[in-house]
Write an enzyme that holds these catalytic residues in place. Structure first.
Site, PDB file in Angstrom:
ATOM      1  N   GLU A 227       2.434  -8.219  -1.842  1.00  0.00           N
ATOM      2  CA  GLU A 227       1.106  -8.928  -1.162  1.00  0.00           C
ATOM      3  C   GLU A 227       1.073 -10.326  -1.576  1.00  0.00           C
ATOM      4  O   GLU A 227       0.527 -10.941  -0.689  1.00  0.00           O
ATOM      5  CB  GLU A 227      -0.209  -7.925  -1.787  1.00  0.00           C
ATOM      6  CG  GLU A 227      -0.372  -6.773  -1.440  1.00  0.00           C
ATOM      7  CD  GLU A 227       0.388  -5.516  -1.987  1.00  0.00           C
ATOM      8  OE1 GLU A 227       1.415  -5.828  -2.722  1.00  0.00           O
ATOM      9  OE2 GLU A 227      -0.113  -4.281  -1.930  1.00  0.00           O
TER      10      GLU A 227
ATOM     11  N   GLY B 171       0.930  -1.084   0.246  1.00  0.00           N
ATOM     12  CA  GLY B 171       0.052  -0.070  -0.129  1.00  0.00           C
ATOM     13  C   GLY B 171       0.820   1.215  -0.180  1.00  0.00           C
ATOM     14  O   GLY B 171       0.336   2.273  -0.551  1.00  0.00           O
TER      15      GLY B 171
END
Ligand code: CO8
Length: 264
Positions: free
Chosen positions: A138, A115
Site C-alpha cells: 500500500e 487487501g
C-alpha cells in the site's frame, strides 16, 4: 449460500464437509471490489450455519493470484470519508471471518497482496503455494493497509516483521512468509489442494465444540491481557466438561479406540 446468487464467489462443499469458497475475478487477479466484499458479507454468515460444513477454505480463481488487493480502480475520486467507510466495511467482513465458529483456511494459490494478504491474515490458518508472493504494497500507492493488516500482521508475526513489510511495501516469498510465521505451510502447486485438505480434515476430525472454543478463546485472548485471557480459557475449559464430546473423548482414549464426536 446459493452459488447462483453471487457474481464473484464460487462455492463447492466436498464429502469431507469442507466448503471451498473461491473469489472469482480472475481477470483482475481476484481484486476485492465492493461487490466481492458485499457478497462475502452476505454469504458467509449463512455458510457458517450449514450443518454439513465443518471447515471453510478461501482461495482465488486461477493459478496466478489468491487476491491482488483491494480493487485500485475503485480508489479513483474516492473521498476521505468514503475511503474510511470502505476500510471499515472491509474490516467488519474480515473480523467476521476471524470470529467464524468453524476453522477458515486461506489457500494462497498465488499473489496475496494488500487487501488480499489482509484477507488471508483474517483466516485462522494459511497454506501457500511455492512461488506465491505476499506483501502489503500500500505505501507504494501512498496508502497504508486498511483492512486490519497493520494490526493482524503485528500480532501474527511480530511488530518488527509488520513494520518491515508495511514500510517497505516489498513482496516476500511463501518460504520467507513461513519463516516469519505468516504462513503455516508451503506446498507445491501439485500438492496445494491435498495439503490444505489434509490440514482441514485433521481439524474436522477433532471435537467440534472444542475446536469452536479454541478458536474463540485464542481470538478473544489476543485482545486482552494474559490473566484475562487465562480466565477465558478456564471458563471455556470448564464449559467443555458439560459436553458429551468430552465424555466420549476421555472414554475413547481409555478404551484405546478412536472417538466418535457428536458435537453435543
Ligand atoms: N486492483 C485492480 N486491478 C488489479 C489489481 C488490483 N489490486 N491487481 C491487478 N489488477 C489487474 C491489472 O490492472 C490487470 O488488469 P488489465 O489486464 O485490465 O490491465 C490485471 O489485473 C493483471 O494484472 P497485471 O497486468 O498487473 O499483472 P502482472 O503479472 O504484470 O503483475 C501484480 C501482477 C504484481 C500482482 C500487479 O498486478 C500488482 O502490483 N497489482 C497491485 C497490487 C497492489 O498494489 N495491491 C494493493 C492494493 S491496495 C489495497 O489492497 C488496500 C487494502 C485496504 C483498502 C482500504 C479501503 C480504502
Amino acid at each position: 449460500m446459493n452459488d447462483d446468487t453471487f457474481n464473484c464467489l464460487e462455492l463447492e462443499v466436498d464429502d469431507n464437509g469442507i466448503a471451498w469458497l473461491t473469489i472469482s475475478r480472475e481477470k483482475a487477479l481476484n481484486a476485492l471490489n465492493t461487490e466481492v466484499l458485499s457478497e462475502l458479507n452476505d454469504g458467509l454468515p449463512e455458510l457458517f450455519e450449514y450443518e454439513d460444513v465443518k471447515a471453510i477454505v478461501i482461495t482465488g480463481a486461477g493459478d496466478k493470484a489468491f487476491v491482488a488487493g483491494a480493487d485500485i480502480s475503485e480508489f479513483v475520486g474516492m473521498s476521505a470519508l468514503e475511503a474510511r467507510s470502505l476500510s471499515q466495511s472491509g474490516q467488519e467482513v474480515f473480523s467476521m471471518i476471524e470470529a467464524a465458529p468453524i476453522p477458515v483456511i486461506a489457500m494462497i494459490n498465488g499473489f496475496a497482496l494488500g487487501g488480499g494478504l489482509e484477507l488471508a491474515l483474517a483466516c485462522h490458518l494459511r497454506v501457500a503455494v511455492e512461488g506465491a508472493m505476499l506483501g502489503l504494497p500500500e505505501v507504494s500507492l501512498g496508502l497504508i493497509p486498511g483492512f486490519g493488516g497493520t494490526q493482524r500482521l503485528s500480532r501474527l508475526a511480530s511488530p518488527g516483521v509488520a513494520r518491515e513489510w508495511v514500510l517497505t511495501g516489498d513482496m516476500y516469498s511463501a518460504e520467507e512468509a513461513m519463516r516469519v510465521g505468516v504462513v503455516n505451510k508451503v506446498a507445491s502447486a501439485d500438492d496445494l489442494k491435498d495439503v490444505t485438505t489434509k490440514l482441514a480434515s485433521t481439524i474436522t476430525k477433532r471435537g467440534p465444540i472444542a475446536i469452536n472454543a479454541a478458536l474463540d478463546v485464542i481470538r478473544r485472548g489476543l485482545e486482552v491481557g494474559q490473566s484475562e485471557g487465562e480466565n477465558l480459557e478456564s471458563d471455556a475449559f470448564g464449559l467443555l466438561f458439560t459436553t458429551k464430546d468430552q465424555v466420549e473423548g476421555a472414554e475413547a482414549f481409555l478404551a484405546k479406540r478412536k472417538p466418535k464426536f457428536c458435537g453435543e
